[in-house]
Write a protein that holds these residues in place. Structure first.
Motif, short mmCIF file in Angstrom:
data_model
loop_
_atom_site.label_atom_id
_atom_site.label_comp_id
_atom_site.label_asym_id
_atom_site.label_seq_id
_atom_site.Cartn_x
_atom_site.Cartn_y
_atom_site.Cartn_z
N GLU A 42 0.84 -1.19 0.00
CA GLU A 42 0.00 0.00 0.00
C GLU A 42 0.88 1.24 0.00
N ILE A 43 0.26 2.37 -0.39
CA ILE A 43 0.98 3.64 -0.41
C ILE A 43 0.47 4.51 0.73
N ASN A 44 1.39 5.03 1.52
CA ASN A 44 1.07 5.94 2.61
C ASN A 44 1.46 7.35 2.18
N TYR A 45 0.53 8.30 2.27
CA TYR A 45 0.81 9.67 1.84
C TYR A 45 1.26 10.56 2.99
N ASN A 46 1.31 10.02 4.20
CA ASN A 46 1.83 10.77 5.34
C ASN A 46 3.21 10.23 5.69
N LEU A 47 4.24 10.95 5.27
CA LEU A 47 5.62 10.50 5.47
C LEU A 47 6.34 11.37 6.50
N LYS A 48 5.58 12.03 7.36
CA LYS A 48 6.21 12.90 8.35
C LYS A 48 6.95 12.09 9.41
N SER A 49 6.29 11.07 9.98
CA SER A 49 6.92 10.24 11.01
C SER A 49 7.46 8.98 10.34
N VAL A 50 8.69 9.05 9.88
CA VAL A 50 9.28 8.00 9.04
C VAL A 50 9.51 6.71 9.82
N GLY A 51 9.88 6.84 11.09
CA GLY A 51 10.16 5.65 11.89
C GLY A 51 8.96 4.75 12.10
N SER A 52 7.75 5.28 11.89
CA SER A 52 6.53 4.50 12.08
C SER A 52 6.04 3.85 10.78
N LEU A 53 6.71 4.12 9.66
CA LEU A 53 6.30 3.55 8.37
C LEU A 53 6.80 2.12 8.24
N ASP A 54 6.14 1.33 7.37
CA ASP A 54 6.68 0.00 7.08
C ASP A 54 7.93 0.14 6.20
N LYS A 55 8.67 -0.94 6.07
CA LYS A 55 9.97 -0.89 5.38
C LYS A 55 9.84 -0.44 3.94
N ARG A 56 8.77 -0.82 3.26
CA ARG A 56 8.65 -0.50 1.83
C ARG A 56 8.36 0.98 1.62
N MET A 57 7.61 1.63 2.51
CA MET A 57 7.44 3.08 2.39
C MET A 57 8.71 3.80 2.85
N GLN A 58 9.42 3.21 3.81
CA GLN A 58 10.72 3.78 4.18
C GLN A 58 11.69 3.74 2.99
N ASP A 59 11.53 2.73 2.12
CA ASP A 59 12.36 2.66 0.92
C ASP A 59 12.23 3.94 0.09
N VAL A 60 11.01 4.46 -0.02
CA VAL A 60 10.77 5.68 -0.79
C VAL A 60 11.50 6.86 -0.15
N VAL A 61 11.43 6.93 1.18
CA VAL A 61 12.15 8.00 1.89
C VAL A 61 13.65 7.85 1.69
N ASN A 62 14.15 6.61 1.79
CA ASN A 62 15.59 6.38 1.65
C ASN A 62 16.09 6.69 0.25
N ALA A 63 15.26 6.42 -0.77
CA ALA A 63 15.66 6.71 -2.14
C ALA A 63 15.79 8.21 -2.37
N THR A 64 14.97 8.98 -1.68
CA THR A 64 14.92 10.42 -1.92
C THR A 64 15.67 11.22 -0.85
N SER A 65 16.26 10.54 0.13
CA SER A 65 16.92 11.23 1.25
C SER A 65 18.19 10.48 1.65
N ARG A 66 19.19 11.22 2.09
CA ARG A 66 20.43 10.61 2.57
C ARG A 66 20.67 10.97 4.02
N GLY A 67 21.37 10.09 4.74
CA GLY A 67 21.70 10.35 6.14
C GLY A 67 23.14 10.79 6.29
N LEU A 68 23.49 11.23 7.48
CA LEU A 68 24.88 11.52 7.76
C LEU A 68 25.73 10.28 7.55
N VAL A 69 25.19 9.15 8.00
CA VAL A 69 25.84 7.85 7.83
C VAL A 69 24.76 6.84 7.43
#
Length: 504
Positions: A42-69
């Motif tokens: 499923e697609i979640n349109y609320n990506l504000k609280s990333v830690g509460s998303l399932d891994k596959r929606m986190q994938d979208v955040v990870n593809a579009t965002s980078r961390g310090l490490v």
């Protein structure tokens, strides 16, 4: 007559030109094999609280965002926005030096100020249970509670090319915790609460930008300012269930399926279309503390039988799981002295009053149903004890230490000690009330690991809750793409995926 001939010749030339144009232009127009396609439930349109998303929606955040490490597939911490980190003052201060070549998707340079602003935003907007590492920063809890100024009272500061975190207490896992998806740099975190209406106005720090979203699909496009040889476009498409996703994969409409049906693993592996990884998840056997039928020696013998059953189970399911062999965490398997001591404890015959029937419960799922039915059959063929089982809702399973109708339960969970759904909370539920509350109140991974070590022997030696096996992650992959893997947090690593047909 000459005019007619001339007209015919010109017409023939035009036809030949059009034929050549069509033959040449059509393949260029298709750009076959450029898109990387994978499915999510499923697609979640609320990506504000990333830690509460399932891994596959986190994938979208990870593809579009980078961390310090970031944490690679070998569970090694690697630099991303930062190029190095210096740990000072006996582990209380972390000084990250930033790379010179980091840019937002609009071409502007990512600055230490941008990163500090992001951490200020998630300190107030991310769910508290997802940012325990950040809440250990000096002044962070008070600021989240509405007190003080971020720039003056919170231990996050920055210079021209670095950002510094000052902690309240030492946390050896602090850097590793910063690799999690919720700590990946995003601009205007509040706008991610309604990403469907805001994706077009945002700029991104990751390898991809969100080009389009719909009710059934998310299209990601490579960031023009990322100098990596990776696929140009990613399509994330909704599939209802792993069987549907797998069917689409088999006809070439999906390029990756995370954890395909267990029945398909050996075939996919033989075909060279499977990546097998160690997952951050485990299965445990919890004995009912209110059940007086199985005393200590009985619990010991039952645990021994379960281990034998899973030894047989592993023979055909080695891609799916790995025996725990007495280890609560996968890293413990390197502690040979501990393992040997527990093996010695587990061998030998003991006197116990063998029951005719034992009762197992587990959370409702097709996976647990298959495992429970296997155990029932194994006990039937190898013992004179009848095993029966019930599958229950998670809410009921979470109250197992308050019930007495069962003998034991299968408990599975995430091994990441900082997660609210971590197996850690289930393990400490088997302590006495006052001690249980003390251990659950601990939040950082460092604190939890240190304190768990002090109760581990008690849980094992008294046969309260014991390790059975560790899960593996499996990824079905299309061979036309190269370097596909999951990172150490279980998310797809989009920073390396290449099109095998075009990669040099």
């Amino acid at each position: 007559m000459k005019k007619i001939i001339t007209t015919i010749v010109l017409a023939l030339c035009l036809i030949l030109f059009l034929i050549v144009f069509i033959d040449v232009a059509e393949p260029q127009k298709k750009e076959s094999g450029k898109d990387f396609v994978y499915s999510i439930p499923e697609i979640n349109y609320n990506l504000k609280s990333v830690g509460s998303l399932d891994k596959r929606m986190q994938d979208v955040v990870n593809a579009t965002s980078r961390g310090l490490v970031e944490l690679n597939s070998n569970n090694e911490i690697s630099p991303s926005l930062s190029e190095s980190v210096e740990v000072k003052d006996d582990g209380l201060e972390y000084d990250f030096k930033l790379r010179d070549d980091i840019y937002w998707s609009d071409g502007t340079k990512i600055t230490p100020s941008d990163i500090a602003t992001f951490f200020r935003e998630i300190l107030t907007e991310e769910d508290e249970e997802n940012i325990y590492a950040l809440l250990n920063v000096y002044g962070a809890k008070a600021y989240r509670g509405g007190s003080g100024s971020f720039s003056k009272d919170v231990g996050i500061s920055y210079g021209e090319n670095n950002i510094v975190f000052r902690l309240n207490s030492k946390d050896d896992k602090f850097i590793e915790e910063l690799t999690m998806s919720q700590y990946r740099l995003r601009k205007n975190v509040l706008l991610w609460e309604d990403i469907n209406n805001n994706y077009n106005s945002l700029i991104y720090s990751g390898n991809y930008t969100i080009a389009n979203m719909s009710l059934s699909e998310i299209n990601l496009k490579k960031n023009d300012y990322i100098n990596l040889n990776i696929v140009s476009n990613i399509k994330v498409i909704i599939d209802e269930g792993e069987e549907v996703a797998m069917a689409a994969f088999e006809i070439g409409e999906r390029d990756i399926v995370i954890n395909p049906p267990k029945s398909q693993l050996n075939r996919l592996n033989d075909e060279g279309r499977l990546i097998n990884l160690k997952a951050n998840k485990a299965m445990y056997l919890a004995f009912n503390s209110k059940d007086d039928r199985l005393q200590l020696e009985g619990r010991k013998e039952i645990y021994k039988l379960f281990n034998k059953a899973f030894e047989s189970y592993q023979l055909n399911n080695s891609l799916y799981m790995e025996l725990a062999e007495g280890s609560y965490f996968r890293s413990d398997k390197d502690d040979l002295s501990k393992l040997q001591a527990r093996k010695v404890m587990s061998v030998g015959e003991t006197e116990w009053e063998k029951p005719e029937i034992i009762h197992l419960i587990a959370e409702e799922s097709s996976e647990n149903k298959e495992i429970s039915e296997y155990l029932v059959k194994w006990f039937e063929n190898n013992t004179d004890i009848q095993l029966i089982y019930d599958l229950v809702k998670l809410s009921e399973l979470e109250k197992i230490n308050q019930e007495n109708y069962y003998d034991m339960a299968l408990i599975s969970g995430n091994l990441s000690l900082t997660d609210e759904v971590s197996i850690y909370n289930d393990l400490v539920k088997f302590l006495d009330g006052e001690r249980r509350e003390k251990f659950i109140s601990l939040k950082t991974e460092g604190e939890r690991l240190e304190n768990f070590l002090s109760i581990e022997d008690e849980l094992f030696n008294q046969y309260k809750i014991l390790p059975l096996f560790f899960y593996n992650d499996n990824v079905a992959v299309n061979k036309k793409f190269k370097n596909m893997s999951l990172d150490g947090n279980g998310n797809i690593d989009f920073s390396k995926i290449e099109n095998g047909a075009v990669a040099q």
